[in-house]
Motif scaffolding. Structure first.
Motif: not given
Length: 75
Positions: A5-12
């Protein structure tokens, strides 16, 4: 959910969902072009319900959704 994702990872993002009492049980399917087996394993261990690689094959996405819904109904 895309893992990149642009602003954070999908894991986050998944971690944030899992911390919310109202959202913690929502099944989430990981989507990524990174199909390295270890990364798929890590995503599933993190709590993703399934993993679909890009480019997305509609039949595989629908099968993943069907599997998640079936597992949710059995729980």
């Amino acid at each position: 959910m895309d893992l990149n994702l642009p602003d954070m990872s999908g894991m986050e993002a998944l971690g944030m969902l899992r911390e919310d009492d109202q959202l913690c049980t929502i099944p989430v399917i990981a989507v990524s072009a990174d199909a390295i087996p270890r990364n798929i394993e890590l995503a599933l261990e993190a709590g993703f319900s399934n993993f679909v690689t890009k480019p997305i094959a509609i039949d595989k996405l629908l099968a993943a959704i069907d599997e998640v819904l079936k597992n949710s109904a059995e729980s």
